[in-house]
Design a protein around this motif. Structure first.
Motif, PDB file in Angstrom:
ATOM      1  N   TYR A  37      47.346  30.123  48.784  1.00  0.00           N
ATOM      2  CA  TYR A  37      46.561  31.020  49.652  1.00  0.00           C
ATOM      3  C   TYR A  37      47.024  31.059  51.094  1.00  0.00           C
ATOM      4  CZ  TYR A  37      42.711  30.642  46.053  1.00  0.00           C
ATOM      5  OH  TYR A  37      42.016  30.766  44.851  1.00  0.00           O
ATOM      6  N   ASP A  52      43.171  26.333  44.904  1.00  0.00           N
ATOM      7  CA  ASP A  52      42.960  26.688  43.573  1.00  0.00           C
ATOM      8  C   ASP A  52      43.734  25.547  42.749  1.00  0.00           C
ATOM      9  OD1 ASP A  52      42.248  28.510  41.479  1.00  0.00           O
ATOM     10  OD2 ASP A  52      44.341  28.713  41.052  1.00  0.00           O
ATOM     11  N   THR A  56      41.967  23.158  39.992  1.00  0.00           N
ATOM     12  CA  THR A  56      42.278  23.075  38.617  1.00  0.00           C
ATOM     13  C   THR A  56      42.572  21.694  37.969  1.00  0.00           C
ATOM     14  OG1 THR A  56      43.526  25.270  38.838  1.00  0.00           O
ATOM     15  CG2 THR A  56      44.148  23.976  36.790  1.00  0.00           C
TER      16      THR A  56
END
Length: 266
Positions: A37, A52, A56
């Protein structure tokens, strides 16, 4: 448990985790932006919880509901809140059982080197060409927090030449071992449709490779492996082998690519 792992919570609470932002504050010349990001700075909270990639990981262990990040939270505050939430939702026995199950899954996913067990599957650390007249499929699966897994497989011939690739999304909140078995089943179905008769399948999941060559286990995992074995009967000559991630990287990268794909790509 390695001492460096034990020290991570302490370093987080003391604010001395070597994130990009922390290093930049110490006048190290590098970018503090997250590679996933680009508009986010790599604070400890972002690295461990809101990125992210980190989310996960939490999702793959099924404990994403315990990791709640509020505005202006520090990483230490998130850890304490998650620990308190875990204690409220589970008894001491439940917490212990969950930890034992996670350790068991981790143990199954690793190869025990130098052991005395003759049934341990050993794997390659680099990619090798298949025998003359055979093809090789490298397959991998990855879990995303959005409620699906990504499957990637790559087909190459005895000269190492690229023959084809396939990636696919599969809906569902699967555990890592089941996701790897689903990936292998998808790869086998793909090869079967192409009428290939001599094929080597390489996966970086030791438990899946063992199950296909020995026993299928129980519950969902066993059912998926049984489906794999049924498909194998339609391929004249087939091998299922374990390979380290370093030898299976192309399948891993392709599985990751499914995050930005709508469905199936070939």
């Amino acid at each position: 448990m390695p001492s460096k792992v034990v020290k991570i919570p302490w370093r987080v609470c003391r604010g001395c985790l070597p994130t990009m932002h922390a290093l930049q504050m110490k006048h190290v010349n590098l970018s503090a932006q997250c590679p996933w990001y680009y508009n986010e700075v790599k604070y400890d909270t972002h690295v461990l919880f809101t990125c992210d990639f980190a989310r996960t990981v939490w999702f793959s262990f099924g404990i994403q509901q315990l990791v709640q990040v509020w505005p202006n939270d520090t990483a230490a505050m998130v850890i304490m809140r998650s620990f308190e939430g875990c204690n409220r939702e589970q008894s001491a026995f439940g917490v212990k059982a969950s930890a034992v199950n996670l350790l068991h899954d981790e143990h199954e996913a690793q190869v025990i080197e130098g052991g005395g067990n003759q049934n341990v599957v050993t794997g390659e650390r680099v990619w090798f060409k298949p025998p003359l007249g055979w093809v090789k499929v490298n397959v991998d699966a990855t879990i995303f927090q959005n409620g699906f897994i990504g499957v990637g497989c790559v087909l190459r011939d005895t000269h190492g030449q690229f023959l084809g690739a396939r990636c696919k999304r599969v809906e569902g909140a699967w555990r890592p071992r089941e996701a790897e078995a689903i990936g292998l089943k998808e790869a086998m179905s793909w090869v079967k449709r192409m009428n290939i008769t001599h094929c080597v399948f390489e996966t970086d999941s030791k438990s899946v490779a063992n199950a296909c060559n020995d026993t299928s286990g129980e519950a969902y995992f066993g059912t998926i492996v049984s489906n794999c074995i049924s498909i194998m009967k339609h391929i004249d000559h087939v091998l299922v082998k374990f390979a380290y991630r370093s030898a299976n990287m192309i399948g891993h990268v392709l599985a990751k690519a499914t995050y930005s794909m709508p469905d199936i790509g070939e």
